[in-house]
Each structure stands twice: as structure tokens, then as C-alpha cells.
Design a protein around this motif. Sequence first.
Motif, mmCIF file in Angstrom:
data_model
loop_
_atom_site.group_PDB
_atom_site.id
_atom_site.type_symbol
_atom_site.label_atom_id
_atom_site.label_comp_id
_atom_site.label_asym_id
_atom_site.label_seq_id
_atom_site.Cartn_x
_atom_site.Cartn_y
_atom_site.Cartn_z
ATOM 1 N N TRP B 41 0.856 -1.186 0.000
ATOM 2 C CA TRP B 41 0.000 0.000 0.000
ATOM 3 C C TRP B 41 0.881 1.220 0.000
ATOM 4 O O TRP B 41 1.414 1.617 1.024
ATOM 5 C CB TRP B 41 -0.930 0.001 1.209
ATOM 6 N N HIS B 42 1.016 1.796 -1.181
ATOM 7 C CA HIS B 42 1.848 2.985 -1.315
ATOM 8 C C HIS B 42 1.105 4.175 -0.739
ATOM 9 O O HIS B 42 -0.019 4.488 -1.169
ATOM 10 C CB HIS B 42 2.160 3.203 -2.799
ATOM 11 N N SER B 52 5.506 3.057 2.036
ATOM 12 C CA SER B 52 4.376 2.181 1.778
ATOM 13 C C SER B 52 4.281 1.110 2.844
ATOM 14 O O SER B 52 5.263 0.812 3.550
ATOM 15 C CB SER B 52 4.495 1.554 0.393
ATOM 16 N N LYS B 113 -3.557 -4.584 -1.648
ATOM 17 C CA LYS B 113 -4.079 -3.280 -1.227
ATOM 18 C C LYS B 113 -5.609 -3.285 -1.168
ATOM 19 O O LYS B 113 -6.213 -2.836 -0.199
ATOM 20 C CB LYS B 113 -3.589 -2.243 -2.239
#
Lengths: 166, 348
Positions: B41-42, B52, B113
Motif C-alpha cells: 500500500w503505497h 508504503s 491493497k
Amino acid sequence: MSLITPDFGLLFWMTLIFAIVFFILAKFGFPVITKMVRGRQERIETSIRQAKEIEARVEEMAREHAGMLEETRREQARILREATEGRKQILEQAREDARGEAQKIVDEARARIAEERESALRDIRREVALLSVEVAEQIVRKELSSDAAQADYLNRLVDEAVGKAN
Amino acid sequence: MKWFRHIGMLLSLLLVPLAAPAAEFDMDEYLYGHVSDAYEWHITTINGKPVSIPLPVIVRSRTTGWHCFSSHHLEEGSYAGFRIAGKGEDHEGKIVEDTPSGPVRPLDISITKNVLGLMVNSLILVLLVLFGTRWYRKHDAREEAPGGFTGLLEMLVMMVEDDIIKPCVGKDYKRYSPYLLTAFFFIFVNNLMGIVPFFPGGANITGNIAVTFCLALFTFLAVNLFGNRHYYKDIFWPDVPVFLKAFPLMPLIEIIGIFTKPFSLMIRLFANILAGHMMLLGVVAVVFLTVELGAAVNAGLSVLSVLFGVFLDILELLVAFLQAYIFTMLSSVFIGLSRQEAEPSKEE
């Protein structure tokens, strides 16, 4: 192209997650709310119905009350009228009685006055008689003071008596 | 007069190019990077270093069995034979396993994500709804109405039930109401969280075809598993002249119809949300794209892009609600169609 090809991993997790969410919410979430709201709706409906019934009853009672009031008023009027009439009657009666009484008193007074007059006349008459006898006596006594007159008188009396006897 | 001076100043600024040309802006990567799924998850990039959250990768190789490791191992390249396929390869951006016969896609159920976003949003949804229903345990809902959050939730729930589910499904709507309400709020919360630009929002969940496929699948099951006799009769032996049934034209159309209905649900939600995200990203991209054109153009267009962004954000709020509403309504209609009783036979 990956945008429009469903990914197996995400499909798997989505199915799992949605199933769990669905299970939890369908068991503990939404039915609680909908049931409560339905209950409240029912309650509101019954309350409104009851309120309407009560309103109708109150209206009925108000009508009844108004009727009673009307009747009472009529009764009151009647009583008042009767009372007025009674008073009038009593007054009339009293007047009538008073008139009768007065008449009686006047009559009595009149009778008594007449009686008094009668008796007074009688008294006067007697008095007059006595007086005339006295006067006559006085006159006779004066005429018979002389013997000649006495004899004369006797003669006349005898004449009279003879004349009467004849 | 005042305005002319301002405009003149802006025009003179126009001629001054920015001193340091920014790094090459890759529009494709920017757009697709934001709307597609990822193994990490950036969150942001500070001084060129990406910040991230690494996420667990769960894969099953045909040869070596199950593997579970953190996605930060994949940053440097290959880990335990797995790597993320690069640009131009098959399965671009997905984990592949290098085998002697070339890269092969393993069974991949990683917490990506979107999966994490789904989990977070679902948790938020469940907690919100359960928090909202807590009021009812302490109060007699017959005697009083809730205020605050419970009141809002109740209003929404009853709006969905009274305006969508009840009229569309018909008489036994109570049976379907939990599913449809769950679908509505699930889509609604995920849509809204998709608009939130920072963690844990911003994941393009309802704009992902797997998610909408799954939702449409549930509606498909709800429609077809509980369809009544009349519904199936209408599909296989509809009330049309015999020659349309003998050569099974109508049944064919009806059977196709069974699948096109949920398919349209899937595509509609997916396309609307994806398009919304793309538009927002595009408007924001104006800021980066115009850097090379000089300070004045950049500043002016940035202001414009912010204004457009505000407008689109508000539009997306509407769309978030609208798409949840439409999905629920169409699901209700499809369910209602499957529960329809036969019309009283026409007497001629």
C-alpha cells in the motif's frame, strides 16, 4: 487489461469478506433496526388510532355535555318562569286578600258607625222626650196655678173624657 | 484596471520557465498505479523514497507449495522464485513464479491493497452499524426515536428499505432486505472510502471488477436460487406463440437475460467508480503535467485543477451514493421479477 480481468485472490477475499459482513449485519445489524422501526410504526399507528377513538369519544362527551347544558338552561328558564309566575300569583293573592280585608274593615266600620248613630239618635230622642215632658209639666204647672184655671182644666178634661166615651 | 495589472503580471511570469525540470511524469503509471491493485500500500513518497505498507503475500506454487511472506521482499526483485512481472510481460504487475518453462502465475490469495482496503472498510461498516444498533438495546424504540448517529443510520436504512426494497421486491421483501441493505451499505462505504485520498481510503475497491463481479454474483444467486415457478416457466416456456418456443428463440434470449442482468450490475458499478477515480486523478495530474510549461501556467492551471477537483469530489460523493442506490434498486427489481406471481390467466 488487468483492469477488466477479475483477479482470483481478490475474488476469493471479497467473497469471504462480503459473506462475513453479510452474516454479521444480517444477524445483528439491519434486522434490529428494521424490526424496531416497524415496531415503532405499528405503535404510532395504534397510537393514532387510539387518539382518534379518544377524540371521537371526547367529541361525543362534549356533545353530551352541551346537551346537558342546554337542558339545564331550559330547566333554569322554566324554573325562573315558574318562580316569576308564582310571585305574581302570590302578589295577586296578597293584593286580593288585602283588598278583601280592607273591605271587611271598612264594612265593619261602616256598620259600627251606623250603630253608633242609631244609638245616638235613640239617646237624643229619649232626651227630647224627657225634655218635652218637663216642658209640658212646667207649662201645665203654670196654667194650673190659679183655681179657676184648675177648674177650667178639669172641666175640659172631663169633657174630653166624656167626649171620648161617647 | 486592477485586473489588467494582475493579468499582465501573470503573463510576464509565463515566460519564466521553472528552473529545475521535474522528473519525467509517467501518466500511465500514475493513473493505473492509483486505480489498480497492488501488493503493497503505497502511501506517499518523501524525498524520492516511497513510503508504503508492506502486505502479506500468500501464494501457492504448483511445485513448491504454499508460500507466505511480506511484500517488501519483492521490492528488490525476486524472492523464493517469485517476482512481480514487469512491464510488457504477461501478468503485468502480478506475482509470477519463474519456472524452467517460463514465468507461471501461482495461485495467489495475497492480502493486496484492495483486500486490506476491503477489510478495513468492512470493519468500519460493521462497527458503524453495530454501534448504531447499540442504542436500541438500551432504549425502547416504541416509545422514542433515536437521534444522532443512530438516527442517521435508521433514516438511511429505512430509506433504502421503504423506497427501494419494499416497492421493488414486492410482498416478501423482508426475506431479502438484509442482503440488499448489506449490499447498499457495503457499496456505499467502499465508494466513500475510495474518495478519501489518504490511507486507509483511496483504494479503488468498488472500481475493481473482481469486487463488483462478486457483488453481482451474490445478486445473481439471490435472484436465481429463490426464483419461483413462474419465473422459471417464463424463462423456459414463456407466454409467446409456439413457433418462438419450438425453435427456442425466446428461451435462448431469456437465458442470456439471466446473465446479462448481473453482468450489467457488475459493469455499471465498476465503470462508474473507476471512471470517477480516473477523472479525479486526471484533474490532479494537470498540476504535474503543467510543471514544464512555466510557473504561471502551472499555478493558474493548478488553481483550476483544484477547483475542478473540488467539483469532481462533490460529484463523486453523489455518485458514491447513487451507484449504491442503483445497484440495490436493480438487484431489488431483479429479485422482484423472480418472485412475481403468475398474472391471473386472461379469459377471452
